[in-house]
Design an enzyme around this catalytic site. Sequence first.
Site, PDB file in Angstrom:
ATOM      1  N   HIS A   1      45.547  43.331  66.445  1.00 29.26           N
ATOM      2  CA  HIS A   1      47.051  41.928  68.022  1.00 29.26           C
ATOM      3  C   HIS A   1      47.464  42.114  67.393  1.00 29.26           C
ATOM      4  CE1 HIS A   1      42.668  38.959  68.108  1.00 29.26           C
ATOM      5  NE2 HIS A   1      42.861  39.742  66.594  1.00 29.26           N
TER       6      HIS A   1
ATOM      7  N   SER B   1      69.381  60.345  77.473  1.00 22.88           N
ATOM      8  CA  SER B   1      70.138  59.165  79.443  1.00 22.88           C
ATOM      9  C   SER B   1      70.959  60.205  79.253  1.00 22.88           C
ATOM     10  CB  SER B   1      70.204  57.654  78.657  1.00 22.88           C
ATOM     11  OG  SER B   1      70.947  57.517  79.394  1.00 22.88           O
TER      12      SER B   1
ATOM     13  N   LYS C   1      71.031  57.770  73.264  1.00 25.26           N
ATOM     14  CA  LYS C   1      69.380  57.688  73.447  1.00 25.26           C
ATOM     15  C   LYS C   1      68.314  58.849  72.489  1.00 25.26           C
ATOM     16  CE  LYS C   1      67.260  54.677  74.608  1.00 25.26           C
ATOM     17  NZ  LYS C   1      66.685  54.408  76.094  1.00 25.26           N
TER      18      LYS C   1
ATOM     19  N   GLU D   1      55.336  59.269  76.525  1.00 28.26           N
ATOM     20  CA  GLU D   1      55.339  58.490  77.678  1.00 28.26           C
ATOM     21  C   GLU D   1      54.295  59.362  78.356  1.00 28.26           C
ATOM     22  OE1 GLU D   1      58.901  55.897  77.907  1.00 28.26           O
ATOM     23  OE2 GLU D   1      60.135  57.223  76.773  1.00 28.26           O
TER      24      GLU D   1
END
Length: 477
Positions: A161, A282, A288, A295
Amino acid sequence: MPGGAAKKPWGGRFRKPTDAQTETFTESASYDRVLYRHDIAGSMAHATMLAHVGLIGQSEKDAIVKGLSDILAEMEAGRFVFRCAYEDIHMNVEKALEEKIGDLAGKLHTARSRNDQIAVDERLWLRDELDSIRRSIALAQAALVELADKHADDVMPGYTHLQRAQPVTVGHYLLAFVEMLQRDYERLGDCRKRVNILPLGACALAGTSLPIDRQYVARLLDFEDVTRNSMDSTADRDYLLEYAFCMTACSLHLSRLAEDFVLMATTEFGFISIDEAFCTGSSIMPQKKNPDIFELIRGKTGRSVALLTHLITLTKGLPLTYNRDMQEDKELLFDATRQFRNCLDILPALLRHVSFNRERLLKACEDGFMDATALAEHLVRKGIPFRQAHHVVGKLVRLAEERGCTLAQLHVGDRKAAHALLTEDARAFLGARNAVGFYASLGSANPKFVRREIEAWKVRLRDEGAIPGKGKRRRKG
Ligand code: ARG
């Protein structure tokens, strides 16, 4: 090439040239050209068989095979001009052959249809893809095992969970993916068995009155067997469907790995860091450093799923046998396969540039009372029913939470108050390192077992050629 200018093989029946828009709409040459090697291999074997059974002469076969190998060379060199007016890869090859050897080229299509030709092309193509995908899976497994080896003893929180559950070892966690990939490897190998059956000789749908030898072609093309029903051979695409499922299952495994790694790379978790050569930044936020490869691996899964649902939708409700709808099986197949292979192929290098933050992982194990189950099992060993032990430890967790300390930091008197059998020796089971060391069941996260598993994987992957060194089993070929 403008509409209708090209001579069509069905020209005898038609009085009118093909409408230009029809030609553009129906063509597949713009994408099925990736099958060229397999199409030509199939044609060469077919011509060889035609000569073997006497349907064409030996010198005719030689001229056809020579013409085909010249075409192959032009295609390999990127000099071949594919024409959409010739509709598909099959007709492009046949027309090019005609330009080289004249009317003799017309003998190649004896006892053959594009319906069995496309089925054999796809099976040959898929067989090659399956072999290289399986090699790539083994290499990804090898990289995971290498990382597991580095972190066999390091503890980390295991989650259910997405809440801290029980301590595990990093090695154990990584081997979970090695297991998943092993099943993918085996599933794809199993799929290969059903792909590796020759449909050629089914012709359009009914077979032929000509004395062909299908077994002979199967031997030439290294197929395990021939299909037994000509209608089934040209009508079904379940070999693609099965492959699409296997690819999807593997993509989902990669996607879950990617998701975990994205999470673990966040500031919030801080469990891993990814070498910046394998990250991107970024354009606006100077600070970043993003885990884009993971991803994208997660994101590209959509393409496998798309292929699977597409093929299901495409073949549902198609009347037997061949229907032109089936031409639509290819573009997504090629795209999803290419992207899937890219994902697999970047994994080894990427994983070699991921480092686990041991201290941070250990620290994370201190919060969340993950040794609670170990303490309950300690009581079980002393004869307390598990449900009661669970209750006792639950109360201790509440107490520790109120005091803002760990179970180990509770006073021994508090533990004894909860249950008389929680004496001094209970301390040995508390803390993540202790807890993992006491796991005793087969397949558990105990570093002792994990090390054994790592060694077993190394032997296996050496056998597959994915890890350098001598394996135990001699590899075929
Ligand atoms: N391009 C076709 C396909 O991919 C090849 C088979 C064509 N057969 C036919 N009768 N038009 O399915």
